[in-house]
Write a protein that holds these residues in place. Structure first.
Motif, short mmCIF file in Angstrom:
data_model
loop_
_atom_site.label_atom_id
_atom_site.label_comp_id
_atom_site.label_asym_id
_atom_site.label_seq_id
_atom_site.Cartn_x
_atom_site.Cartn_y
_atom_site.Cartn_z
N HIS A 16 33.18 62.18 29.03
CA HIS A 16 33.63 62.90 27.83
C HIS A 16 33.70 61.94 26.65
O HIS A 16 34.66 61.17 26.53
CB HIS A 16 35.00 63.54 28.11
N ARG B 73 37.87 57.13 10.56
CA ARG B 73 39.09 57.89 10.19
C ARG B 73 40.26 56.92 10.12
O ARG B 73 41.38 57.25 10.49
CB ARG B 73 39.31 59.01 11.21
N TYR C 219 48.25 65.13 13.60
CA TYR C 219 46.82 65.40 13.75
C TYR C 219 46.50 66.83 13.33
O TYR C 219 45.54 67.08 12.59
CB TYR C 219 46.45 65.16 15.22
N ILE D 29 38.51 66.56 11.80
CA ILE D 29 37.13 66.74 12.25
C ILE D 29 36.19 67.00 11.06
O ILE D 29 35.10 66.44 10.99
CB ILE D 29 37.06 67.92 13.26
N TYR E 103 29.74 67.05 15.25
CA TYR E 103 30.09 66.55 13.92
C TYR E 103 28.95 66.82 12.93
O TYR E 103 28.90 66.23 11.85
CB TYR E 103 30.38 65.05 13.95
N GLN F 245 44.94 71.36 24.80
CA GLN F 245 45.28 70.05 24.20
C GLN F 245 46.66 70.12 23.53
O GLN F 245 47.49 69.23 23.72
CB GLN F 245 44.22 69.61 23.19
N SER G 89 43.51 59.51 24.51
CA SER G 89 43.66 60.45 23.40
C SER G 89 45.13 60.83 23.21
O SER G 89 45.64 60.84 22.09
CB SER G 89 42.78 61.68 23.68
N ASP H 157 37.27 60.11 25.94
CA ASP H 157 37.29 61.00 24.77
C ASP H 157 36.92 60.22 23.50
O ASP H 157 37.31 60.61 22.39
CB ASP H 157 38.66 61.67 24.59
N GLY I 234 38.60 60.23 15.59
CA GLY I 234 39.89 60.78 15.18
C GLY I 234 41.01 60.62 16.18
O GLY I 234 42.08 60.09 15.87
O1 NIG Z 1 38.58 65.77 22.07
N1 NIG Z 1 40.02 68.06 20.11
C1 NIG Z 1 38.91 68.15 19.64
N2 NIG Z 1 37.97 67.21 19.61
C2 NIG Z 1 38.19 65.82 19.79
C3 NIG Z 1 38.70 65.16 18.58
C4 NIG Z 1 37.74 65.20 17.49
C5 NIG Z 1 38.21 64.52 16.24
O2 NIG Z 1 39.42 64.39 15.97
O3 NIG Z 1 37.31 64.11 15.51
C6 NIG Z 1 39.05 65.52 20.99
O4 NIG Z 1 40.17 65.03 20.88
#
Ligand code: NIG
Ligand code: FE
Length: 406
Positions: free
Chosen positions: A80, A89, A102, A112, A152, A244, A289, A315, A319
């Motif tokens: 992942h 970021r 976030y 994002i 993205y 999440q 994460s 992950d 971000g």
């Molecule tokens: O897996 N949660 C959504 N997508 C990503 C984070 C993407 C981002 O913040 O750019 C994740 O944490």
């Protein structure tokens, strides 16, 4: 050049040894450890594994690698990652350090979508160069097999370019077409109509899987179902970002649709744990994460004890988890998720390989499987978790050839 490589004199060799795939329950702890070991690689696969004292003289041309003082584990599998992005970021990271959350930053058009703007500004060559660079970071941490998501771009060219860049850098591409609603689209449903009609046909040719961000403020369960059903009909395996921040129906949807995995699970409660344990869906845990966002960790111990199949991944993204370091994730798994080192090893090798559909080819050091090895600078393989944030990776063998050395 000899096509055989003998890795000799290893202090230890450790490989998950489950009786069925993916490993779960007691099998998740099954690890075979050989002291004073060798691995013989031939033509890209493992030919033999054993104790040095049982090694017979080899005929023909064999390259030798002296691994005294090192321990071998299978090449790590990061199932992942989000490596196809432009910009960074770091400003947002600083704002979060000062107390912003976030989800607030996401709702304010940052998060994002700010990475979407930066990624669209890159040309295809520059995007490919970024993914290549990120793949190099992964290799230096022992990752020999990895998945990389788009998500993205959210326009046709950048999404397809992201998938091509991941494939070109050696990864398994996942089309994360439902990551966020881009600014030029009026709402989530119209965006999905457009993405399914205009992007999916080409994405299905380039990607191995599809993924969706099912969450408050992103896509709801009905939208996720519509997107995933279309992707499944186009031949893609299914993944979900689910639970999440909130339990929004991702676990039952993943099970109903026969998804390969549901990833995150920080908000999953006892019913979700029980449902996953009785399913074939792998729960992918992303402790870096949760750490990076200062969020609760997923119920890993409960999932493992209930008999769920679990995997671990970074992950990696700009971000919520700016790290490609799976050994660090292993340390977090043992200290924060209360998994044992053997469980964590299986979760980031053989089980992660199952999430990518390659559990029969990689993730264990077994004759006939691809000869991907990490040589740890350690007398005991458990330093993978124990050496917190350390330079634990001494060398990496990919398909029977040395591909990285510290
Ligand atoms: O897996 N949660 C959504 N997508 C990503 C984070 C993407 C981002 O913040 O750019 C994740 O944490
Ligand atoms: Fe993610």
């Amino acid at each position: 050049m000899p096509t055989r490589l003998l890795v000799r004199g290893l202090a230890q060799l450790a490989t998950p040894s489950p009786t069925s795939l993916p490993a779960r329950g007691r099998d998740l702890r099954a690890v075979e450890v050989i002291e004073d070991a060798y691995v013989l690689c031939s033509g890209g696969t493992v030919e033999a594994v054993g104790r040095m004292r049982d090694l017979r003289a080899l005929r023909g041309d064999v390259e030798e690698l002296d691994a005294r003082g090192l321990s071998a584990i299978p090449g790590l599998v990061d199932c992942h990652t989000h490596p196809a992005f432009g910009g960074d970021r770091v400003d947002e990271f600083s704002l979060r350090a000062g107390g912003a959350t976030y989800e607030e930053l996401h709702a304010a058009g940052g998060g994002i979508l700010s990475t979407v703007a930066a990624t669209r500004r890159l040309g295809q060559d520059e995007l490919a160069a970024r993914v290549e660079r990120h793949a190099g970071w992964m290799l230096g941490h022992g990752t020999t097999t990895w998945e990389g998501k788009s998500g993205y771009g959210l326009d046709r060219d950048t999404e397809l370019g992201s998938l091509r860049a991941v494939r070109a850098a050696g990864g398994s591409p996942t089309w994360l077409g439902a990551h966020a609603v881009p600014p030029e689209q009026s709402d989530a449903d119209r965006y999905l109509d457009w993405a399914i009609a205009e992007v999916l046909p080409a994405a299905a040719e380039l990607a191995d899987a599809a993924d969706v961000f099912l969450e408050r403020g992103a896509f709801d369960a009905a939208q996720a179902r519509r997107y995933l059903e279309a992707c499944r009909a186009a031949g893609l395996a299914l993944r979900l970002h689910g639970d999440q921040f909130t339990e929004s129906g991702a676990v039952p949807l993943a099970i109903e649709l026969g998804a390969r995995s549901i990833d995150h699970l920080e908000a999953t409660g006892p019913d979700g744990v029980a449902a996953l344990a009785h399913s074939d869906v792998v729960g992918v845990l992303l402790p870096a994460s949760a750490l990076f966002l200062d969020r609760p960790q997923p119920p890993a111990r409960a999932l493992a004890d209930a008999g769920a199949a679990i995997a671990l991944a970074t992950d990696f993204n700009p971000g919520s988890a700016f790290t490609t370091n799976l050994p660090l994730v292993c340390s977090l798994a043992c200290t924060q998720l209360h998994l044992g080192p053997a469980e964590a090893l299986a979760a980031m090798t053989v089980n992660a390989a199952c999430v990518l559909g390659v559990g029969d080819r990689v993730g264990r050091i077994v004759p006939g499987l691809r000869a991907d090895l990490v040589l740890l600078d350690a007398p005991d393989w458990r330093y993978l978790a124990y050496h917190l944030g350390g330079d634990v990776v001494a060398a990496v063998i990919g398909a029977g050839r040395p591909v990285f050395r510290r």
